[in-house]
Design an enzyme around this catalytic site. Structure first.
Site, short mmCIF file in Angstrom:
data_model
loop_
_atom_site.label_atom_id
_atom_site.label_comp_id
_atom_site.label_asym_id
_atom_site.label_seq_id
_atom_site.Cartn_x
_atom_site.Cartn_y
_atom_site.Cartn_z
N HIS A 18 35.17 42.22 46.78
CA HIS A 18 35.67 43.16 45.75
C HIS A 18 36.61 44.14 46.45
O HIS A 18 37.66 43.73 46.95
CB HIS A 18 34.44 43.82 45.10
CG HIS A 18 34.69 44.62 43.85
ND1 HIS A 18 35.87 44.60 43.15
CD2 HIS A 18 33.88 45.48 43.15
CE1 HIS A 18 35.78 45.40 42.09
NE2 HIS A 18 34.57 45.96 42.07
N HIS A 78 40.82 35.44 42.10
CA HIS A 78 40.31 36.47 41.20
C HIS A 78 39.43 35.78 40.18
O HIS A 78 39.71 34.66 39.77
CB HIS A 78 41.46 37.19 40.49
CG HIS A 78 41.05 38.48 39.87
ND1 HIS A 78 40.48 38.55 38.62
CD2 HIS A 78 41.09 39.75 40.34
CE1 HIS A 78 40.20 39.81 38.35
NE2 HIS A 78 40.55 40.56 39.38
N ASP A 136 44.75 43.57 45.99
CA ASP A 136 44.43 44.01 47.35
C ASP A 136 45.29 43.35 48.42
O ASP A 136 45.24 43.75 49.57
CB ASP A 136 42.95 43.75 47.64
CG ASP A 136 42.07 44.86 47.09
OD1 ASP A 136 42.63 45.92 46.79
OD2 ASP A 136 40.86 44.64 46.98
C1 LIG Z 1 40.07 44.19 43.46
C2 LIG Z 1 39.33 42.94 43.55
O1 LIG Z 1 38.12 42.94 43.57
S1 LIG Z 1 40.25 41.53 43.57
C3 LIG Z 1 39.30 40.40 44.56
C4 LIG Z 1 39.35 40.79 46.01
N1 LIG Z 1 38.66 39.79 46.84
C5 LIG Z 1 39.32 38.95 47.66
O2 LIG Z 1 40.53 38.95 47.78
C6 LIG Z 1 38.43 38.04 48.50
C7 LIG Z 1 38.92 36.59 48.46
N2 LIG Z 1 38.72 36.00 47.16
C8 LIG Z 1 37.51 35.50 46.78
O3 LIG Z 1 36.55 35.49 47.54
C9 LIG Z 1 37.37 34.94 45.36
O4 LIG Z 1 38.62 34.55 44.87
C10 LIG Z 1 36.73 35.93 44.38
C11 LIG Z 1 35.36 36.33 44.89
C12 LIG Z 1 37.60 37.18 44.22
C13 LIG Z 1 36.61 35.28 43.01
O5 LIG Z 1 35.70 34.23 43.15
P1 LIG Z 1 35.39 33.19 41.98
O6 LIG Z 1 35.72 33.76 40.67
O7 LIG Z 1 33.97 32.75 42.15
O8 LIG Z 1 36.39 32.02 42.37
P2 LIG Z 1 36.90 30.87 41.42
O9 LIG Z 1 35.78 30.17 40.76
O10 LIG Z 1 37.93 31.46 40.53
O11 LIG Z 1 37.60 29.90 42.47
C14 LIG Z 1 38.33 28.80 41.99
C15 LIG Z 1 38.77 27.94 43.14
O12 LIG Z 1 39.66 28.67 43.99
C16 LIG Z 1 39.15 28.72 45.31
N3 LIG Z 1 39.38 30.05 45.85
C17 LIG Z 1 39.07 31.24 45.23
N4 LIG Z 1 39.45 32.25 46.01
C18 LIG Z 1 40.00 31.71 47.13
C19 LIG Z 1 40.59 32.26 48.28
N5 LIG Z 1 40.66 33.58 48.44
N6 LIG Z 1 41.07 31.42 49.23
C20 LIG Z 1 41.01 30.10 49.05
N7 LIG Z 1 40.48 29.50 47.97
C21 LIG Z 1 39.95 30.31 47.02
C22 LIG Z 1 37.67 28.43 45.20
O13 LIG Z 1 37.19 27.89 46.42
C23 LIG Z 1 37.67 27.46 44.08
O14 LIG Z 1 38.10 26.19 44.57
P3 LIG Z 1 37.38 24.82 44.13
O15 LIG Z 1 37.45 24.80 42.63
O16 LIG Z 1 38.18 23.78 44.82
O17 LIG Z 1 35.96 24.95 44.62
O1 LIG Z 2 38.24 42.61 38.00
C1 LIG Z 2 37.71 42.21 39.05
O2 LIG Z 2 36.87 41.29 39.10
C2 LIG Z 2 38.10 42.81 40.34
C3 LIG Z 2 39.34 43.62 40.26
O3 LIG Z 2 40.43 43.11 40.27
C4 LIG Z 2 39.21 45.07 40.11
O4 LIG Z 2 38.09 45.59 40.00
O5 LIG Z 2 40.25 45.75 40.11
#
Ligand SMILES: CC(=O)SCCNC(=O)CCNC(=O)[C@H](O)C(C)(C)COP(=O)(O)OP(=O)(O)OC[C@H]1O[C@@H](n2cnc3c(N)ncnc32)[C@H](O)[C@@H]1OP(=O)(O)O
Ligand SMILES: O=C([O-])CC(=O)C(=O)O
Length: 377
Positions: free
Chosen positions: A222, A261, A314
Protein backbone atom coordinates in the site's frame (compact mmCIF):
# COMPACT_ATOMS: atom_id res chain seq x y z
CA UNK A 1 -18.49 -27.42 5.01
CA UNK A 2 -20.41 -25.93 2.11
CA UNK A 3 -18.40 -26.48 -1.09
CA UNK A 4 -20.60 -24.12 -3.06
CA UNK A 5 -19.81 -21.00 -1.00
CA UNK A 6 -18.05 -18.38 -3.10
CA UNK A 7 -15.08 -16.91 -1.27
CA UNK A 8 -13.90 -13.46 -2.36
CA UNK A 9 -10.32 -13.59 -1.09
CA UNK A 10 -9.03 -10.10 -0.37
CA UNK A 11 -12.64 -8.93 -0.96
CA UNK A 12 -11.65 -8.53 -4.64
CA UNK A 13 -14.47 -6.95 -6.62
CA UNK A 14 -16.83 -6.79 -3.61
CA UNK A 15 -18.94 -3.66 -2.98
CA UNK A 16 -19.37 -3.45 0.78
CA UNK A 17 -20.95 0.03 1.04
CA UNK A 18 -22.11 3.08 -0.91
CA UNK A 19 -19.95 6.21 -0.80
CA UNK A 20 -20.42 9.73 -2.14
CA UNK A 21 -16.79 10.74 -1.71
CA UNK A 22 -14.74 9.44 -4.62
CA UNK A 23 -15.39 7.48 -7.79
CA UNK A 24 -12.85 5.27 -9.53
CA UNK A 25 -13.27 3.69 -12.97
CA UNK A 26 -10.41 1.22 -13.07
CA UNK A 27 -10.84 0.28 -16.73
CA UNK A 28 -10.87 3.90 -17.89
CA UNK A 29 -8.20 5.09 -15.44
CA UNK A 30 -10.60 7.71 -14.04
CA UNK A 31 -10.70 9.21 -10.53
CA UNK A 32 -13.07 11.90 -9.25
CA UNK A 33 -13.52 13.47 -5.82
CA UNK A 34 -17.21 14.27 -5.39
CA UNK A 35 -17.63 14.52 -9.17
CA UNK A 36 -14.54 16.66 -9.87
CA UNK A 37 -11.85 15.12 -12.07
CA UNK A 38 -8.54 14.50 -10.31
CA UNK A 39 -6.88 16.23 -13.27
CA UNK A 40 -8.83 19.46 -12.68
CA UNK A 41 -8.18 19.30 -8.95
CA UNK A 42 -4.45 18.60 -9.38
CA UNK A 43 -4.20 21.49 -11.84
CA UNK A 44 -6.37 24.11 -10.14
CA UNK A 45 -7.22 23.28 -6.52
CA UNK A 46 -5.24 23.74 -3.32
CA UNK A 47 -5.12 20.99 -0.71
CA UNK A 48 -7.22 23.15 1.61
CA UNK A 49 -9.96 23.42 -1.04
CA UNK A 50 -9.83 19.65 -1.55
CA UNK A 51 -10.08 19.08 2.22
CA UNK A 52 -13.21 21.26 2.26
CA UNK A 53 -14.63 19.46 -0.78
CA UNK A 54 -14.06 16.05 0.80
CA UNK A 55 -14.94 16.82 4.41
CA UNK A 56 -17.81 19.27 3.85
CA UNK A 57 -19.13 18.00 0.52
CA UNK A 58 -18.59 21.03 -1.75
CA UNK A 59 -15.80 23.28 -2.99
CA UNK A 60 -15.76 26.30 -0.65
CA UNK A 61 -16.73 29.85 -1.52
CA UNK A 62 -13.97 32.40 -0.81
CA UNK A 63 -15.35 33.17 2.66
CA UNK A 64 -15.91 29.48 3.49
CA UNK A 65 -12.34 28.76 2.42
CA UNK A 66 -10.98 31.57 4.59
CA UNK A 67 -12.83 30.23 7.64
CA UNK A 68 -11.91 26.58 6.98
CA UNK A 69 -8.26 27.34 6.22
CA UNK A 70 -8.09 29.60 9.29
CA UNK A 71 -9.37 26.75 11.47
CA UNK A 72 -6.76 24.36 10.05
CA UNK A 73 -3.94 26.89 10.57
CA UNK A 74 -5.07 27.49 14.16
CA UNK A 75 -5.02 23.76 14.97
CA UNK A 76 -1.43 22.88 13.96
CA UNK A 77 0.24 22.93 17.37
CA UNK A 78 0.63 19.71 19.39
CA UNK A 79 0.95 19.38 23.18
CA UNK A 80 4.51 19.37 24.57
CA UNK A 81 3.78 15.98 26.14
CA UNK A 82 3.50 14.47 22.63
CA UNK A 83 6.85 15.99 21.65
CA UNK A 84 8.32 14.32 24.77
CA UNK A 85 6.92 10.97 23.61
CA UNK A 86 8.46 11.54 20.16
CA UNK A 87 11.79 12.30 21.88
CA UNK A 88 11.53 9.01 23.77
CA UNK A 89 11.05 6.95 20.60
CA UNK A 90 12.98 9.19 18.19
CA UNK A 91 15.00 6.32 16.69
CA UNK A 92 11.89 4.39 15.66
CA UNK A 93 10.59 4.00 12.11
CA UNK A 94 8.69 7.22 11.30
CA UNK A 95 5.33 5.51 10.67
CA UNK A 96 5.58 3.78 14.05
CA UNK A 97 6.45 7.08 15.72
CA UNK A 98 3.61 8.90 13.93
CA UNK A 99 1.11 6.20 14.93
CA UNK A 100 2.32 6.38 18.53
CA UNK A 101 2.05 10.17 18.52
CA UNK A 102 -1.53 10.09 17.19
CA UNK A 103 -2.36 7.52 19.85
CA UNK A 104 -0.84 9.83 22.46
CA UNK A 105 -2.96 12.74 21.18
CA UNK A 106 -6.01 10.54 21.76
CA UNK A 107 -5.01 10.10 25.36
CA UNK A 108 -4.06 13.76 25.90
CA UNK A 109 -6.85 15.66 24.18
CA UNK A 110 -10.06 15.52 26.23
CA UNK A 111 -12.53 15.56 23.33
CA UNK A 112 -10.89 12.67 21.44
CA UNK A 113 -13.31 10.15 22.94
CA UNK A 114 -16.34 11.96 21.56
CA UNK A 115 -18.14 10.32 18.69
CA UNK A 116 -20.87 11.76 16.48
CA UNK A 117 -20.51 13.70 13.24
CA UNK A 118 -19.64 17.09 14.73
CA UNK A 119 -16.94 15.56 16.95
CA UNK A 120 -15.48 13.51 14.07
CA UNK A 121 -15.27 16.61 11.87
CA UNK A 122 -13.75 18.74 14.65
CA UNK A 123 -11.22 16.07 15.62
CA UNK A 124 -10.60 15.20 11.98
CA UNK A 125 -9.76 18.79 11.06
CA UNK A 126 -7.48 19.09 14.08
CA UNK A 127 -5.67 15.84 13.26
CA UNK A 128 -5.32 16.87 9.61
CA UNK A 129 -3.60 20.04 10.84
CA UNK A 130 -1.46 18.23 13.44
CA UNK A 131 -0.14 15.24 11.47
CA UNK A 132 2.40 17.33 9.45
CA UNK A 133 3.57 18.91 12.73
CA UNK A 134 4.17 15.44 14.22
CA UNK A 135 6.10 14.17 11.18
CA UNK A 136 8.27 17.29 10.97
CA UNK A 137 8.89 17.31 14.74
CA UNK A 138 10.12 13.72 14.62
CA UNK A 139 12.46 14.53 11.72
CA UNK A 140 13.90 17.49 13.65
CA UNK A 141 14.26 15.61 16.93
CA UNK A 142 15.96 12.56 15.43
CA UNK A 143 18.46 14.89 13.75
CA UNK A 144 19.27 16.64 17.03
CA UNK A 145 17.32 19.83 16.28
CA UNK A 146 14.43 21.49 18.09
CA UNK A 147 11.06 21.12 16.32
CA UNK A 148 10.19 24.13 14.17
CA UNK A 149 6.94 25.76 15.30
CA UNK A 150 4.15 25.94 12.70
CA UNK A 151 3.87 29.25 10.82
CA UNK A 152 0.24 30.23 10.42
CA UNK A 153 1.05 32.69 7.64
CA UNK A 154 1.84 29.70 5.38
CA UNK A 155 -0.45 27.25 3.56
CA UNK A 156 -0.71 23.63 4.71
CA UNK A 157 1.91 22.44 2.17
CA UNK A 158 4.29 25.41 2.57
CA UNK A 159 4.10 25.18 6.36
CA UNK A 160 4.88 21.45 6.22
CA UNK A 161 8.08 22.12 4.22
CA UNK A 162 8.91 25.02 6.55
CA UNK A 163 8.62 22.79 9.63
CA UNK A 164 10.55 19.99 7.90
CA UNK A 165 13.48 22.07 6.72
CA UNK A 166 13.40 25.20 8.84
CA UNK A 167 13.43 27.42 5.77
CA UNK A 168 10.63 29.00 3.75
CA UNK A 169 10.10 26.84 0.63
CA UNK A 170 10.09 28.23 -2.91
CA UNK A 171 6.66 28.65 -4.50
CA UNK A 172 7.40 25.73 -6.86
CA UNK A 173 8.39 23.40 -4.02
CA UNK A 174 5.27 24.31 -2.03
CA UNK A 175 3.02 23.83 -5.07
CA UNK A 176 4.56 20.41 -5.81
CA UNK A 177 3.92 19.29 -2.20
CA UNK A 178 0.39 20.70 -2.45
CA UNK A 179 -0.31 18.73 -5.67
CA UNK A 180 1.13 15.60 -4.05
CA UNK A 181 -1.30 15.98 -1.12
CA UNK A 182 -4.23 16.62 -3.50
CA UNK A 183 -3.41 13.46 -5.46
CA UNK A 184 -3.20 11.34 -2.30
CA UNK A 185 -6.22 12.82 -0.51
CA UNK A 186 -8.82 10.10 -1.13
CA UNK A 187 -9.15 6.77 -2.89
CA UNK A 188 -12.32 4.83 -2.15
CA UNK A 189 -12.13 1.51 -0.31
CA UNK A 190 -8.34 1.29 -0.27
CA UNK A 191 -6.92 -0.89 2.51
CA UNK A 192 -6.22 1.89 5.04
CA UNK A 193 -9.59 3.62 4.60
CA UNK A 194 -11.37 0.28 4.77
CA UNK A 195 -9.48 -0.58 7.97
CA UNK A 196 -10.48 2.80 9.45
CA UNK A 197 -14.11 2.05 8.59
CA UNK A 198 -13.88 -1.33 10.33
CA UNK A 199 -12.72 0.48 13.47
CA UNK A 200 -15.54 3.06 13.25
CA UNK A 201 -17.98 0.18 12.64
CA UNK A 202 -17.43 -0.85 16.27
CA UNK A 203 -18.38 2.72 17.36
CA UNK A 204 -14.77 3.49 18.31
CA UNK A 205 -13.48 7.07 18.21
CA UNK A 206 -11.80 8.86 15.31
CA UNK A 207 -8.27 8.89 16.75
CA UNK A 208 -8.46 5.09 17.08
CA UNK A 209 -9.60 4.76 13.48
CA UNK A 210 -6.75 6.97 12.25
CA UNK A 211 -4.26 4.83 14.19
CA UNK A 212 -5.71 1.79 12.40
CA UNK A 213 -5.41 3.58 9.06
CA UNK A 214 -1.79 4.57 9.72
CA UNK A 215 -0.87 0.99 10.63
CA UNK A 216 -2.46 -0.28 7.44
CA UNK A 217 -0.97 2.35 5.15
CA UNK A 218 2.58 1.47 6.21
CA UNK A 219 2.84 -1.86 4.35
CA UNK A 220 4.78 -2.13 1.07
CA UNK A 221 1.69 -3.33 -0.85
CA UNK A 222 0.00 0.00 0.00
CA UNK A 223 1.67 3.28 1.05
CA UNK A 224 5.11 1.77 1.52
CA UNK A 225 5.60 1.38 -2.23
CA UNK A 226 7.08 4.88 -2.81
CA UNK A 227 9.96 4.10 -0.47
CA UNK A 228 10.53 0.75 -2.16
CA UNK A 229 10.52 2.39 -5.61
CA UNK A 230 13.31 4.70 -4.51
CA UNK A 231 15.29 1.73 -3.18
CA UNK A 232 14.71 -0.02 -6.52
CA UNK A 233 15.90 3.02 -8.50
CA UNK A 234 19.06 3.19 -6.41
CA UNK A 235 19.67 -0.53 -6.86
CA UNK A 236 19.22 -0.28 -10.65
CA UNK A 237 21.65 2.65 -10.75
CA UNK A 238 21.59 3.40 -14.50
CA UNK A 239 18.85 3.10 -17.19
CA UNK A 240 20.83 0.35 -18.96
CA UNK A 241 20.41 -1.97 -15.95
CA UNK A 242 16.61 -1.68 -15.82
CA UNK A 243 15.82 -4.50 -18.25
CA UNK A 244 17.98 -7.07 -16.45
CA UNK A 245 16.50 -6.00 -13.10
CA UNK A 246 12.93 -6.43 -14.32
CA UNK A 247 13.69 -9.75 -16.04
CA UNK A 248 15.23 -11.16 -12.86
CA UNK A 249 12.22 -10.05 -10.78
CA UNK A 250 9.72 -11.56 -13.17
CA UNK A 251 11.73 -14.77 -13.52
CA UNK A 252 11.31 -15.18 -9.74
CA UNK A 253 7.61 -14.16 -10.06
CA UNK A 254 8.32 -11.20 -7.77
CA UNK A 255 6.30 -7.97 -7.99
CA UNK A 256 8.03 -4.92 -9.41
CA UNK A 257 7.16 -2.21 -6.93
CA UNK A 258 5.18 0.83 -8.10
CA UNK A 259 3.31 -1.32 -10.65
CA UNK A 260 -0.11 -2.88 -10.30
CA UNK A 261 -3.27 -1.90 -8.53
CA UNK A 262 -6.31 -3.71 -7.20
CA UNK A 263 -8.70 -1.50 -9.18
CA UNK A 264 -6.88 0.19 -12.06
CA UNK A 265 -6.35 -1.72 -15.26
CA UNK A 266 -5.51 1.46 -17.18
CA UNK A 267 -2.75 3.73 -15.85
CA UNK A 268 -3.46 5.23 -12.42
CA UNK A 269 -4.57 8.78 -13.39
CA UNK A 270 -2.56 10.27 -10.52
CA UNK A 271 0.71 8.94 -11.94
CA UNK A 272 0.57 11.37 -14.87
CA UNK A 273 0.97 14.38 -12.59
CA UNK A 274 3.76 12.82 -10.58
CA UNK A 275 5.60 11.75 -13.75
CA UNK A 276 5.56 15.31 -15.07
CA UNK A 277 6.77 16.54 -11.66
CA UNK A 278 9.76 14.13 -11.65
CA UNK A 279 10.73 15.02 -15.21
CA UNK A 280 10.58 18.78 -14.66
CA UNK A 281 12.14 18.80 -11.21
CA UNK A 282 14.92 16.41 -12.30
CA UNK A 283 15.80 18.67 -15.24
CA UNK A 284 15.68 21.82 -13.10
CA UNK A 285 17.87 20.27 -10.44
CA UNK A 286 20.40 18.85 -12.91
CA UNK A 287 19.45 15.28 -11.94
CA UNK A 288 17.58 13.84 -14.97
CA UNK A 289 18.88 10.29 -14.34
CA UNK A 290 16.14 9.30 -11.87
CA UNK A 291 13.44 9.97 -14.45
CA UNK A 292 15.48 8.11 -17.09
CA UNK A 293 15.75 5.04 -14.83
CA UNK A 294 12.02 5.07 -14.07
CA UNK A 295 11.17 5.31 -17.77
CA UNK A 296 13.58 2.45 -18.53
CA UNK A 297 11.72 0.33 -15.93
CA UNK A 298 8.40 1.23 -17.60
CA UNK A 299 9.82 0.11 -20.99
CA UNK A 300 11.19 -3.10 -19.49
CA UNK A 301 7.79 -3.91 -17.91
CA UNK A 302 5.89 -3.62 -21.22
CA UNK A 303 6.17 -7.36 -22.09
CA UNK A 304 4.60 -8.18 -18.70
CA UNK A 305 1.76 -5.69 -18.90
CA UNK A 306 -0.77 -7.83 -20.70
CA UNK A 307 -3.25 -7.80 -17.76
CA UNK A 308 -3.29 -4.02 -17.77
CA UNK A 309 -0.33 -3.86 -15.39
CA UNK A 310 0.65 -0.19 -15.21
CA UNK A 311 2.42 2.20 -12.90
CA UNK A 312 0.53 3.44 -9.84
CA UNK A 313 0.71 6.78 -8.01
CA UNK A 314 3.66 5.64 -5.91
CA UNK A 315 5.92 4.89 -8.88
CA UNK A 316 6.95 8.51 -9.32
CA UNK A 317 6.29 10.13 -5.95
CA UNK A 318 9.38 8.74 -4.17
CA UNK A 319 11.76 10.33 -6.66
CA UNK A 320 10.11 13.73 -6.17
CA UNK A 321 10.72 13.48 -2.43
CA UNK A 322 14.29 12.30 -3.10
CA UNK A 323 14.94 15.32 -5.32
CA UNK A 324 13.69 17.49 -2.46
CA UNK A 325 16.26 15.86 -0.18
CA UNK A 326 13.63 14.18 2.02
CA UNK A 327 14.64 11.02 3.89
CA UNK A 328 13.26 7.83 2.33
CA UNK A 329 11.53 6.64 5.49
CA UNK A 330 9.37 9.80 5.46
CA UNK A 331 7.66 8.89 2.18
CA UNK A 332 4.83 6.94 3.85
CA UNK A 333 4.22 9.65 6.47
CA UNK A 334 3.97 12.14 3.58
CA UNK A 335 1.31 9.91 2.01
CA UNK A 336 -0.47 9.93 5.40
CA UNK A 337 -0.44 13.75 5.52
CA UNK A 338 -2.21 13.79 2.15
CA UNK A 339 -4.66 10.98 3.00
CA UNK A 340 -5.94 12.55 6.24
CA UNK A 341 -9.09 14.18 4.73
CA UNK A 342 -10.00 10.94 2.91
CA UNK A 343 -9.73 8.91 6.10
CA UNK A 344 -11.70 11.48 8.08
CA UNK A 345 -14.61 11.71 5.65
CA UNK A 346 -14.79 7.94 5.21
CA UNK A 347 -15.00 7.59 9.00
CA UNK A 348 -17.79 10.19 9.02
CA UNK A 349 -19.60 8.37 6.21
CA UNK A 350 -19.22 5.07 8.02
CA UNK A 351 -20.68 6.57 11.17
CA UNK A 352 -23.85 7.74 9.37
CA UNK A 353 -26.16 4.75 9.62
CA UNK A 354 -23.30 2.78 11.12
CA UNK A 355 -23.11 -0.98 10.82
CA UNK A 356 -20.60 -3.42 12.29
CA UNK A 357 -18.32 -4.72 9.52
CA UNK A 358 -18.02 -8.41 10.20
CA UNK A 359 -17.77 -10.85 7.28
CA UNK A 360 -17.41 -14.62 7.54
CA UNK A 361 -14.55 -17.07 7.16
CA UNK A 362 -15.42 -20.54 5.86
CA UNK A 363 -14.03 -23.09 8.30
CA UNK A 364 -11.62 -25.63 6.78
CA UNK A 365 -9.95 -26.95 9.96
CA UNK A 366 -10.21 -30.42 11.57
CA UNK A 367 -13.49 -32.30 11.97
CA UNK A 368 -15.02 -32.23 15.50
CA UNK A 369 -12.86 -34.32 17.85
CA UNK A 370 -12.77 -35.47 21.44
CA UNK A 371 -10.92 -33.60 24.21
CA UNK A 372 -7.56 -35.22 25.13
CA UNK A 373 -6.04 -34.49 28.59
CA UNK A 374 -2.54 -32.99 28.44
CA UNK A 375 -0.84 -36.16 29.81
CA UNK A 376 -2.35 -38.24 26.98
CA UNK A 377 -1.33 -35.98 24.05
C1 LIG B 1 -1.17 3.75 -3.20
C2 LIG B 1 -1.25 2.32 -3.38
O1 LIG B 1 -1.52 1.59 -2.44
S1 LIG B 1 -1.00 1.73 -4.94
C3 LIG B 1 -0.26 0.13 -4.71
C4 LIG B 1 1.15 0.26 -4.23
N1 LIG B 1 1.79 -1.05 -4.15
C5 LIG B 1 2.75 -1.45 -5.00
O2 LIG B 1 3.16 -0.75 -5.92
C6 LIG B 1 3.36 -2.81 -4.72
C7 LIG B 1 3.44 -3.67 -5.99
N2 LIG B 1 2.13 -4.07 -6.45
C8 LIG B 1 1.47 -5.13 -5.89
O3 LIG B 1 1.98 -5.82 -5.02
C9 LIG B 1 0.06 -5.45 -6.40
O4 LIG B 1 -0.11 -4.95 -7.70
C10 LIG B 1 -1.04 -4.91 -5.50
C11 LIG B 1 -0.88 -5.47 -4.10
C12 LIG B 1 -1.00 -3.38 -5.44
C13 LIG B 1 -2.40 -5.29 -6.06
O5 LIG B 1 -2.48 -6.69 -5.98
P1 LIG B 1 -3.68 -7.52 -6.60
O6 LIG B 1 -4.88 -6.69 -6.76
O7 LIG B 1 -3.86 -8.74 -5.75
O8 LIG B 1 -3.06 -7.91 -8.01
P2 LIG B 1 -3.86 -8.38 -9.29
O9 LIG B 1 -4.76 -9.51 -8.97
O10 LIG B 1 -4.48 -7.18 -9.89
O11 LIG B 1 -2.66 -8.90 -10.21
C14 LIG B 1 -2.95 -9.26 -11.54
C15 LIG B 1 -1.72 -9.85 -12.18
O12 LIG B 1 -0.69 -8.86 -12.25
C16 LIG B 1 0.47 -9.32 -11.58
N3 LIG B 1 1.04 -8.20 -10.84
C17 LIG B 1 0.36 -7.36 -9.99
N4 LIG B 1 1.21 -6.44 -9.51
C18 LIG B 1 2.42 -6.70 -10.05
C19 LIG B 1 3.68 -6.09 -9.95
N5 LIG B 1 3.85 -5.02 -9.17
N6 LIG B 1 4.72 -6.60 -10.65
C20 LIG B 1 4.54 -7.66 -11.43
N7 LIG B 1 3.36 -8.30 -11.61
C21 LIG B 1 2.31 -7.83 -10.89
C22 LIG B 1 0.00 -10.40 -10.63
O13 LIG B 1 1.08 -11.29 -10.36
C23 LIG B 1 -1.08 -11.02 -11.44
O14 LIG B 1 -0.50 -11.84 -12.45
P3 LIG B 1 -1.09 -13.29 -12.82
O15 LIG B 1 -2.53 -13.04 -13.18
O16 LIG B 1 -0.22 -13.73 -13.93
O17 LIG B 1 -0.95 -14.09 -11.56
O1 LIG C 1 -6.90 2.20 -3.81
C1 LIG C 1 -6.00 1.42 -3.45
O2 LIG C 1 -6.16 0.19 -3.35
C2 LIG C 1 -4.67 1.94 -3.13
C3 LIG C 1 -4.44 3.33 -3.60
O3 LIG C 1 -4.17 3.57 -4.75
C4 LIG C 1 -4.62 4.42 -2.65
O4 LIG C 1 -5.00 4.19 -1.49
O5 LIG C 1 -4.38 5.58 -3.03
Amino acid sequence: MADDVKINRGLKGVYFERSGVSDIDGAAGMLQYRGYSIHDLATHATFEEVCHLLMKGELPTASELAAFDGALRAARAVPDAVLDIIRTCKDGYPMDVLRTAVSALAALEPDSLETGEEAFLRNGMRLTAQVPTLVAAHEAIRNGRDPVAPDDSLSHAANWLWMLKGETPSEDAARLADVDFVLHAEHGANASSFAARVTVGTEANLHGAIVTALSTLAGPAHGGAAEDVMKMVREIGTPENAEAYVKAKRANREAVTGFGHRVYRAEDPRARHMREGVRKLGEEMGAPEWYAILQAVVEAMKPYSRHGLNVNVDFYSGVIYQLHGIAMDLYVPIFAIGRMPGWVIQCIEQQRGNILIRPLTLYNGPEPRAWVPVEDR
